[in-house]
Design a protein around this motif. Structure first.
Motif, PDB file in Angstrom:
ATOM      1  N   GLY A 426      -5.419  -4.126  -0.456  1.00 41.42           N
ATOM      2  CA  GLY A 426      -6.005  -5.203   0.337  1.00 41.42           C
ATOM      3  C   GLY A 426      -5.640  -6.571  -0.213  1.00 41.42           C
ATOM      4  O   GLY A 426      -5.376  -7.518   0.549  1.00 41.42           O
ATOM      5  N   VAL A 427      -5.589  -6.677  -1.537  1.00 42.74           N
ATOM      6  CA  VAL A 427      -5.144  -7.931  -2.171  1.00 42.74           C
ATOM      7  C   VAL A 427      -3.699  -8.226  -1.790  1.00 42.74           C
ATOM      8  O   VAL A 427      -3.345  -9.363  -1.455  1.00 42.74           O
ATOM      9  N   THR A 428      -2.850  -7.192  -1.825  1.00 45.88           N
ATOM     10  CA  THR A 428      -1.446  -7.370  -1.439  1.00 45.88           C
ATOM     11  C   THR A 428      -1.339  -7.787   0.022  1.00 45.88           C
ATOM     12  O   THR A 428      -0.595  -8.721   0.358  1.00 45.88           O
ATOM     13  N   TYR A 429      -2.054  -7.092   0.908  1.00 42.16           N
ATOM     14  CA  TYR A 429      -2.052  -7.482   2.321  1.00 42.16           C
ATOM     15  C   TYR A 429      -2.370  -8.965   2.478  1.00 42.16           C
ATOM     16  O   TYR A 429      -1.729  -9.686   3.242  1.00 42.16           O
ATOM     17  N   ALA A 430      -3.413  -9.396   1.776  1.00 37.98           N
ATOM     18  CA  ALA A 430      -3.918 -10.758   1.953  1.00 37.98           C
ATOM     19  C   ALA A 430      -2.972 -11.818   1.412  1.00 37.98           C
ATOM     20  O   ALA A 430      -2.831 -12.892   1.999  1.00 37.98           O
ATOM     21  N   THR A 431      -2.309 -11.515   0.307  1.00 37.70           N
ATOM     22  CA  THR A 431      -1.585 -12.574  -0.408  1.00 37.70           C
ATOM     23  C   THR A 431      -0.068 -12.524  -0.256  1.00 37.70           C
ATOM     24  O   THR A 431       0.598 -13.536  -0.481  1.00 37.70           O
ATOM     25  N   SER A 432       0.483 -11.385   0.115  1.00 34.91           N
ATOM     26  CA  SER A 432       1.943 -11.303   0.214  1.00 34.91           C
ATOM     27  C   SER A 432       2.473 -12.288   1.253  1.00 34.91           C
ATOM     28  O   SER A 432       1.897 -12.433   2.328  1.00 34.91           O
ATOM     29  N   PRO A 433       3.589 -12.947   0.962  1.00 33.33           N
ATOM     30  CA  PRO A 433       4.215 -13.810   1.975  1.00 33.33           C
ATOM     31  C   PRO A 433       4.657 -13.034   3.212  1.00 33.33           C
ATOM     32  O   PRO A 433       4.882 -13.623   4.269  1.00 33.33           O
ATOM     33  N   MET A 434       4.759 -11.713   3.079  1.00 36.48           N
ATOM     34  CA  MET A 434       5.228 -10.867   4.180  1.00 36.48           C
ATOM     35  C   MET A 434       4.160 -10.602   5.226  1.00 36.48           C
ATOM     36  O   MET A 434       4.450 -10.028   6.276  1.00 36.48           O
ATOM     37  N   GLY A 435       2.899 -10.974   4.977  1.00 36.66           N
ATOM     38  CA  GLY A 435       1.822 -10.506   5.845  1.00 36.66           C
ATOM     39  C   GLY A 435       1.415  -9.116   5.410  1.00 36.66           C
ATOM     40  O   GLY A 435       1.803  -8.632   4.346  1.00 36.66           O
ATOM     41  N   ALA A 436       0.604  -8.443   6.235  1.00 35.48           N
ATOM     42  CA  ALA A 436       0.125  -7.111   5.878  1.00 35.48           C
ATOM     43  C   ALA A 436       1.310  -6.161   5.735  1.00 35.48           C
ATOM     44  O   ALA A 436       1.938  -5.788   6.715  1.00 35.48           O
ATOM     45  N   ASP A 437       1.611  -5.766   4.503  1.00 37.82           N
ATOM     46  CA  ASP A 437       2.803  -4.961   4.244  1.00 37.82           C
ATOM     47  C   ASP A 437       2.543  -4.072   3.040  1.00 37.82           C
ATOM     48  O   ASP A 437       2.428  -4.557   1.911  1.00 37.82           O
ATOM     49  N   HIS A 438       2.465  -2.768   3.275  1.00 36.01           N
ATOM     50  CA  HIS A 438       2.166  -1.835   2.183  1.00 36.01           C
ATOM     51  C   HIS A 438       3.292  -1.771   1.167  1.00 36.01           C
ATOM     52  O   HIS A 438       3.060  -1.464  -0.005  1.00 36.01           O
ATOM     53  N   THR A 439       4.532  -2.038   1.587  1.00 35.35           N
ATOM     54  CA  THR A 439       5.661  -1.930   0.655  1.00 35.35           C
ATOM     55  C   THR A 439       5.725  -3.107  -0.311  1.00 35.35           C
ATOM     56  O   THR A 439       6.491  -3.082  -1.268  1.00 35.35           O
ATOM     57  N   ALA A 440       4.926  -4.158  -0.087  1.00 37.11           N
ATOM     58  CA  ALA A 440       4.998  -5.356  -0.923  1.00 37.11           C
ATOM     59  C   ALA A 440       4.274  -5.196  -2.255  1.00 37.11           C
ATOM     60  O   ALA A 440       4.439  -6.029  -3.153  1.00 37.11           O
ATOM     61  N   GLY A 441       3.499  -4.145  -2.397  1.00 39.71           N
ATOM     62  CA  GLY A 441       2.766  -3.923  -3.641  1.00 39.71           C
ATOM     63  C   GLY A 441       1.643  -2.924  -3.413  1.00 39.71           C
ATOM     64  O   GLY A 441       0.482  -3.287  -3.315  1.00 39.71           O
ATOM     65  N   ASN A 442       2.013  -1.644  -3.334  1.00 42.29           N
ATOM     66  CA  ASN A 442       1.063  -0.591  -2.990  1.00 42.29           C
ATOM     67  C   ASN A 442       0.397  -0.050  -4.254  1.00 42.29           C
ATOM     68  O   ASN A 442       1.054   0.549  -5.100  1.00 42.29           O
ATOM     69  N   THR A 443      -0.912  -0.247  -4.368  1.00 45.41           N
ATOM     70  CA  THR A 443      -1.646   0.125  -5.575  1.00 45.41           C
ATOM     71  C   THR A 443      -2.286   1.499  -5.506  1.00 45.41           C
ATOM     72  O   THR A 443      -3.089   1.857  -6.368  1.00 45.41           O
ATOM     73  N   VAL A 444      -1.928   2.302  -4.491  1.00 43.65           N
ATOM     74  CA  VAL A 444      -2.622   3.573  -4.301  1.00 43.65           C
ATOM     75  C   VAL A 444      -2.484   4.496  -5.512  1.00 43.65           C
ATOM     76  O   VAL A 444      -3.365   5.330  -5.770  1.00 43.65           O
ATOM     77  N   ARG A 445      -1.407   4.343  -6.289  1.00 44.00           N
ATOM     78  CA  ARG A 445      -1.221   5.193  -7.477  1.00 44.00           C
ATOM     79  C   ARG A 445      -1.697   4.529  -8.765  1.00 44.00           C
ATOM     80  O   ARG A 445      -1.570   5.104  -9.844  1.00 44.00           O
ATOM     81  N   ALA A 446      -2.206   3.323  -8.670  1.00 44.67           N
ATOM     82  CA  ALA A 446      -2.700   2.634  -9.868  1.00 44.67           C
ATOM     83  C   ALA A 446      -3.936   3.353 -10.404  1.00 44.67           C
ATOM     84  O   ALA A 446      -4.759   3.859  -9.633  1.00 44.67           O
ATOM     85  N   PRO A 447      -4.095   3.411 -11.730  1.00 48.54           N
ATOM     86  CA  PRO A 447      -5.249   4.107 -12.328  1.00 48.54           C
ATOM     87  C   PRO A 447      -6.520   3.264 -12.219  1.00 48.54           C
ATOM     88  O   PRO A 447      -7.021   2.725 -13.209  1.00 48.54           O
ATOM     89  N   LEU A 448      -7.039   3.161 -10.999  1.00 52.05           N
ATOM     90  CA  LEU A 448      -8.194   2.319 -10.722  1.00 52.05           C
ATOM     91  C   LEU A 448      -9.206   3.076  -9.879  1.00 52.05           C
ATOM     92  O   LEU A 448      -8.875   4.049  -9.207  1.00 52.05           O
ATOM     93  N   LYS A 449     -10.428   2.606  -9.887  1.00 53.46           N
ATOM     94  CA  LYS A 449     -11.418   3.031  -8.909  1.00 53.46           C
ATOM     95  C   LYS A 449     -11.186   2.178  -7.676  1.00 53.46           C
ATOM     96  O   LYS A 449     -11.558   1.007  -7.626  1.00 53.46           O
ATOM     97  N   HIS A 450     -10.526   2.747  -6.680  1.00 53.38           N
ATOM     98  CA  HIS A 450      -9.969   1.951  -5.600  1.00 53.38           C
ATOM     99  C   HIS A 450     -11.014   1.233  -4.744  1.00 53.38           C
ATOM    100  O   HIS A 450     -10.713   0.208  -4.142  1.00 53.38           O
TER     101      HIS A 450
END
Length: 568
Positions: A426-450
């Motif tokens: 969601g942070v990537t969607y909001a801040t990427s210059p590309m607009g909502a784009d999952h390829t711009a920085g997808n954190t789904v595999r990050a070791p976080l409580k999503h």
């Protein structure tokens, strides 16, 4: 390596040598630099003043695994800002073998043209007989004339100039199904008068390498690491559709216009179900397939009908999420038919799915109504008023209907991850210059409580420059989990390929530089940091399947770029 600059208004063709530090630039980085230096951010993106940049990376044509991604960029008709859209296929490798890192299309032709590039140079042909044809018939006719060539083409949606039109590339099986989908790049190409680009590299020599033996040995080692990674085995078996169960379990699978994050029919559209169907149906079906000649990940697929005939290739997670669960459709066969029609007409499946989700919630048709979805695609193909509205994307369509729940950022529809449940994305969607784009920085595999906000800004901040660098190199982002912490291997390959002396940190700095160019372009186009946020309903509405809303403060979002250097 050279740049091919084509003035379509004057039919003038020039080549430019790529030298010095620019030798590292390809893909997304080349798009960002050329647009930021040569295109007025205030122009109408559908005017002849816009430029379309088509670029591969530095490894294209060298047989390094997963290195043939193609970037296409311009000022976006959909977002109004800078846009780079990324695809697989054979185009980048063929361009490189023809001696070109990229193509810059300028001006506007008076008629629809076919541009042919071969060892003799560039020529044009009239595209009269191809006008109005879908991408599949266009490919068939052109490959009958140019057997063995690669194609970059657009469908009728691009000829009409609708905002969600995409660009197609042929894959290893000559299917025009590897798509630069996001941002309306097809509209720019179509209105410039280019129906297709034929890449005939049949007479091209092998690409010259400065340190050939060293580079080839390193490339073999790199391919071996990627091929033997645990993540690669999963991709090879289930492809990107393996994410259906993952996101559904996280409450992040977009369902019925992002009203929830878990779909009652998810088992029917999962990667595991797709694998079973392909195996049981046999015929032309393939559970594993390469979109690029030398890819060892093989995350693509060919999905067949009950008789074993190809329905579509490939069927990917993003399409399953947006035109499947997001529209209440739980049949892989129906999703595949929607996918094929989108490819043929030439519209982005993500944007189409986001738009149809709004249409269904607003009562134009019911969730789960497959026939109505196909009718809407026919409306686009026939260029009716309703078709043009649907193909203008979720933002425009939502405004016309007065809809309150429209899942877009900077004018672009959200991909298949609910940002309340995977907040780093969601942070990537909001801040990427590309607009909502999952390829711009997808954190789904990050070791976080999503579903919690802690650590999400930091995760997106570290990923976005890395992804920008990978896109600039023309590398597939699926390499990232395969190589893990061995990112220095990418720098080593760059040094062997170009006789440079860079480090992993230098690659991250390259990514920051690209992002800085993009953000500056957007700001000059009027897309300031005020637009760095998600739609209000994601903050106000709790996702019932994850129990989360998007609660990261707007000031916190700005920390993603708070220490970026000024490259202006």
């Amino acid at each position: 390596m050279k740049l091919l600059r084509v003035d379509l208004t004057k039919r003038e063709i020039n080549t430019e040598e790529i030298t010095g530090e620019d030798a590292l630039l390809g893909g997304r980085g080349m798009v960002a630099k050329i647009l930021s230096q040569e295109v007025d951010p205030a122009i109408d993106p559908l005017s002849e003043e816009n430029k379309l940049v088509i670029a591969g990376g530095i490894f294209a044509g060298t047989k390094l695994t997963s290195s043939g991604r193609l970037s296409i960029g311009a000022k976006s008709p959909l977002t109004g800002g800078i846009k780079e859209s990324n695809a697989g296929g054979t185009s980048a490798d063929r361009l490189a073998r023809l001696g070109y890192r990229g193509i810059i299309l300028e001006g506007q032709a008076q008629d629809q043209l076919i541009m042919v590039i071969n060892d003799k140079g560039v020529s044009f042909e009239a595209a009269d007989e191809l006008q109005g044809l879908g991408n599949y018939e266009t490919a068939k006719q052109l490959l009958d004339k140019y057997p063995g060539a690669g194609l970059i083409s657009v469908g009728p949606a691009a000829e009409y100039g609708v905002l969600s039109a995409c660009v197609s590339n042929t894959d290893c099986d000559e299917a025009p199904s590897r798509v630069n989908g996001r941002g309306g790049m097809g509209a720019v190409m179509g209105l410039k008068g280019i129906k297709a680009i034929v890449l005939d590299d049949s007479q091209s020599d092998e690409l010259a390498l400065r340190k050939k033996e060293q580079y080839q040995e390193m490339a073999k080692d790199f391919s071996r690491i990627v091929a033997n990674a645990d993540t690669t085995a999963n991709y090879r078996k289930y492809g990107t559709s393996a994410l259906v169960k993952v996101t559904d379990g996280l409450g992040a699978l977009p369902t019925k216009n992002f009203s929830r994050g878990s779909f009652e029919g998810s088992d029917n559209i999962s990667g595991q179900k797709m694998y079973e169907e392909i195996i049981n149906r046999g015929g032309e079906g393939k559970t594993s397939h390469s979109c690029m000649d030398t890819c060892v990940i093989r995350c693509s697929n060919i999905f067949p009908d009950e008789e074993g005939n190809t329905l579509v290739a490939p069927l990917e997670y993003e399409t399953i999420g947006l035109v499947g669960s997001n529209l209440g459709i739980d049949s892989l066969d129906q999703i595949a038919r929607i996918n094929y029609k989108c490819n043929d007409v030439g519209v982005d499946t993500i944007e189409f799915g986001a738009t149809m989700g709004v249409a269904m919630e607003e009562g134009l048709c019911e969730f789960g109504d497959f026939e109505s979805v196909m009718d809407m695609l026919n409306e686009i193909q026939e260029n009716t008023l309703l078709g043009r509205l649907i193909a203008s994307g979720a933002k425009v369509f939502g405004k016309v209907l007065g809809a309150k729940r429209v899942p877009v950022v900077k004018g672009q529809g959200l991909p298949a991850y609910d940002p309340r449940s995977i907040k780093g994305l969601g942070v990537t969607y909001a801040t990427s210059p590309m607009g909502a784009d999952h390829t711009a920085g997808n954190t789904v595999r990050a070791p976080l409580k999503h579903s919690k906000k802690e650590g999400q800004v930091e995760a997106s901040k570290s990923l976005q420059p890395f992804v920008a660098a990978m896109d600039t190199l023309g590398m597939c982002v699926f390499l990232a989990p395969s190589i893990g912490k061995k990112r220095h291997l990418l720098a080593d390959l760059v040094n062997a390929r170009l006789d440079f002396d860079i480090t992993e940190d230098d690659l991250m700095e390259l990514g920051r530089k690209v992002l800085a160019w993009e953000k500056r372009f957007n700001e000059q186009a009027g897309i300031t940091k005020a637009y760095d946020d998600l739609p209000e309903f994601f903050r106000k509405e709790e996702n019932p399947d994850s129990g989360a809303s998007f609660d990261i403060d707007k000031d916190e979002l700005q920390r993603v770029f708070d220490d970026f250097p000024d490259f202006s």
